[in-house]
Design an enzyme around this catalytic site. Sequence first.
Site, PDB file in Angstrom:
ATOM      1  N   LYS A   1      12.573  -5.996   1.086  1.00  0.00           N
ATOM      2  CA  LYS A   1      13.383  -6.457   2.222  1.00  0.00           C
ATOM      3  C   LYS A   1      14.622  -5.576   2.398  1.00  0.00           C
ATOM      4  CE  LYS A   1      11.769 -11.225   1.714  1.00  0.00           C
ATOM      5  NZ  LYS A   1      12.093 -12.598   1.318  1.00  0.00           N
TER       6      LYS A   1
ATOM      7  N   PRO B   1       0.827  -1.218   0.000  1.00  0.00           N
ATOM      8  CA  PRO B   1       0.000   0.000   0.000  1.00  0.00           C
ATOM      9  C   PRO B   1       0.855   1.260   0.000  1.00  0.00           C
ATOM     10  CG  PRO B   1      -0.711  -1.548   1.700  1.00  0.00           C
ATOM     11  CD  PRO B   1       0.595  -2.060   1.186  1.00  0.00           C
ATOM     12  N   GLY B   2       0.303   2.319  -0.588  1.00  0.00           N
ATOM     13  CA  GLY B   2       0.931   3.623  -0.523  1.00  0.00           C
ATOM     14  C   GLY B   2       2.043   3.877  -1.510  1.00  0.00           C
ATOM     15  N   VAL B   3       2.238   2.989  -2.500  1.00  0.00           N
ATOM     16  CA  VAL B   3       3.320   3.192  -3.462  1.00  0.00           C
ATOM     17  C   VAL B   3       2.831   3.859  -4.752  1.00  0.00           C
ATOM     18  CG1 VAL B   3       4.752   1.326  -2.587  1.00  0.00           C
ATOM     19  CG2 VAL B   3       3.048   0.839  -4.340  1.00  0.00           C
ATOM     20  N   GLY B   4       1.531   4.147  -4.854  1.00  0.00           N
ATOM     21  CA  GLY B   4       1.027   4.897  -6.000  1.00  0.00           C
ATOM     22  C   GLY B   4       0.405   4.055  -7.090  1.00  0.00           C
ATOM     23  N   LYS B   5      -0.119   2.882  -6.758  1.00  0.00           N
ATOM     24  CA  LYS B   5      -0.704   2.013  -7.799  1.00  0.00           C
ATOM     25  C   LYS B   5      -1.965   2.648  -8.391  1.00  0.00           C
ATOM     26  CE  LYS B   5      -1.186  -1.502  -5.048  1.00  0.00           C
ATOM     27  NZ  LYS B   5      -0.682  -0.841  -3.833  1.00  0.00           N
TER      28      LYS B   5
ATOM     29  N   SER C   1      10.839 -17.471   3.370  1.00  0.00           N
ATOM     30  CA  SER C   1      12.017 -16.606   3.461  1.00  0.00           C
ATOM     31  C   SER C   1      12.856 -16.829   4.711  1.00  0.00           C
ATOM     32  CB  SER C   1      11.584 -15.135   3.403  1.00  0.00           C
ATOM     33  OG  SER C   1      10.915 -14.877   2.198  1.00  0.00           O
TER      34      SER C   1
END
Length: 818
Positions: A752, A389-393, A709
């Site tokens: 990461k 979220p919040g990366v501008g998609k 991971s």
Amino acid sequence: MSSFEKDILKLKVMNDDTEFIPLLSSEDEQNMENESMPDVLPILPLRNNVLFPGVVIPITVGRDKSIKLIKEAYESNKTIGVLSQFNSDIEDPEIDDLYQLGSVARILKMLKMPDGSTTAIIQGKRKFRVKEFTQTEPYFKASVDPVPNTIPDPTNPKISALMDSMKEMSLQIIQNSPNIPTEASFAIKNIESNSFLVSFIASNMNASAQQKQELLAESDFEKRAEKLLQMMNQELQMLEMKNEIQNKVKSDLDRQQREYFLHQQMKTIQDELGDNGTQTQINEMRERAEKKKWSKKIKEAFLKELGKLERMNPAGAEYTVQLNYVELLIDLPWQSYTKDKFDLKRAKKILDRDHYGLEKVKDRIIEYLAVLKLKQDMKAPILCLYGPPGVGKTSLGKSIAEAVGRKYVRMSLGGVRDEAEIRGHRRTYIGAMPGRVLSNLKKAGTSNPVFVLDEIDKLTRDNHGDPSSALLEVLDPEQNFAFNDNFVELDYDLSKVMFVATANSLATIPGPLRDRMEIITVNGYTVEEKVEIANNHLIPKQLKENGVSKKQITIPNAVIEKLIESYTSESGVRKLEQRIGKLVRFRAKQIALEEKHKTKITADQLVEILGPAYTKDKYEGNDIPGVVTGLAWTRVGGDVLFIETSVTKGKGKLSLTGNLGKVMKESATLALEFLKAHSDMLDIKPEVFDKLDIHIHIPEGATPKDGPSAGVTMLTALASILTGRKVKKSLAMTGEITLRGKVLPVGGIKEKILAAKRADIKEIVLCKSNKKDIDDIQPKYLTGLKFHYVDKMSEVLDIALLKSKAKSAFDVTSVLEK
């Protein structure tokens, strides 16, 4: 013919004393041919007509040269020469613009018309040909030679047949043409001279000046008559076709008038019943339908449904459903499209203006638009922007719409669980509605918007159906050209819509739906990128929203970095925007209360404004064996993962706590089994595994954790506690393990890495196959980080574990001896 007759009738009305030359007889024609002709004639150019021998025509004179010529010739009773122009558009013709063959003319009458123009009545005498022009000013003059006009033999049977056919066809043309007065048929019947009959018809028929000039130039009378008869035949066919069309149109108009009369009667009845509003609404919809651009099939369906609505009782329960259906049909943008602006340089500027970083994502979008520009076909993979979220998609979708000049539509799919939300309800249900796909197209007003399907990974399903399955038809290029909404029940073309989906996780998207989309990973931002985004986008936006000017507040880059590192823990910038908004609102309060303040926000003020710093994922150290820092990927971006281990005397039991998922539990088991099989490599006695209980814990226990991971992290933690060797400081790792001792690559590397930088990690252990992910990150964002690339578990342990045993290490030997 019609032009001549109309002008003659006008002249008769305005000038009752006007006399005209009667129709020529054969004798008159012969006398006219024998008349002498001057060697030099003043030349009058004609723009849109051709003068034939013996024919009387009215001409409107507008050019100064022509008016002067006509006036002088009329007053002196002189003859003139008349030549037609090649091109009627030429206002002031030169010598080369005139035909060389024309007719000698006498001016019968000269009149001043009410509009100020001059009209002359002229009669052709005989043909002439120009030898040379002798004068151009004030009007043309030319030396001429007479051209004999062949008088046909009236006893020739072919000539007689041609003349009879010409008269008969002329009468038919007059009868079929409403613009020709009936007096014209009287004139045709009373013409005696065959030559004058041809000239009279040729002069007045509906033909171009070029065609008439060709008839004038034809010296052989028989050929001239045959050409004219052919032209008359074409004219008659055109008139018959025109009349047929007009009769059909008249019939249609009569039917429409009948329908109008019936509708007026119905309206009167409805007015008496007090129900005129309903009919007015129906009439308005019918008028709107006439302006719609839709196919014949859709139009027929609409008119059928509108007729059904018209017959319904407005008080009935089904009336509202039918009204909503008809209104939807007329409101949907059937075959209505906005024009694309495939200026890729402009598109790139818009993407760069709205989004800092994300170079690979923007390049892929430009590639996508380039293909659409070249192919002009929307049958391409549906873009799915995948990231935290919040990366501008979502805002990327808005920028794409602006870049290509299309309307922007957003539909949030979070929590959608009913298939009818996508495909609509059937009209048999009470409260039936169309699906949200067509409803949004109705709002957009166009059938080719940029349509953002937000949070496609958060679709759910229940007993009402599976909405993700309904989306298959929407997103499949092989099907969506005929999307069928249950409410509309007509195929709607979605193939021109540019669908852009967004998702935080791919795990919850069904396979068939995911196959129809091209996944574009939108990674998080580094600290440096966040600082640029804050300065270029977030701070100006918050200043505007909170009414604070740039002069009233300054937030230095050092303070922004402090905000990022100590008050946010995310891959995107949503939380950062909230924190900046808090700072701006704090300054707005100071300004409103007229408190003294400095323009610059300092790092010391952050605690006062925002409270204590957030240090959740900072590196906590590993002063004792058995504690290792791992790197994990979550839906909100990257995070650090602390794995703790301990051993106690027991029976070889392995305990796992920390709300772990199935995959992580398997990784812990794999790590332990690997150490059992390779205990000699680390000088671990085999009986340790039978006489000690091992406990692995991953804080925080309330947070569910799963994924591959942590395999290498668990292995390192177990090896550290069993050997008593501490893990190197400021070291973190990520990777999957196998029972054979291989280290496998994992995803979410950039996320990461960002989490490691936020936690002050200095060294990172990765699988060699993940080196390509590091190469994709700009070097300036990797400053201060050292990477170790490995293939085997033994390499991980050699890098991570210190050589010497820690003083505070748990003494495994003493536990076994006790």
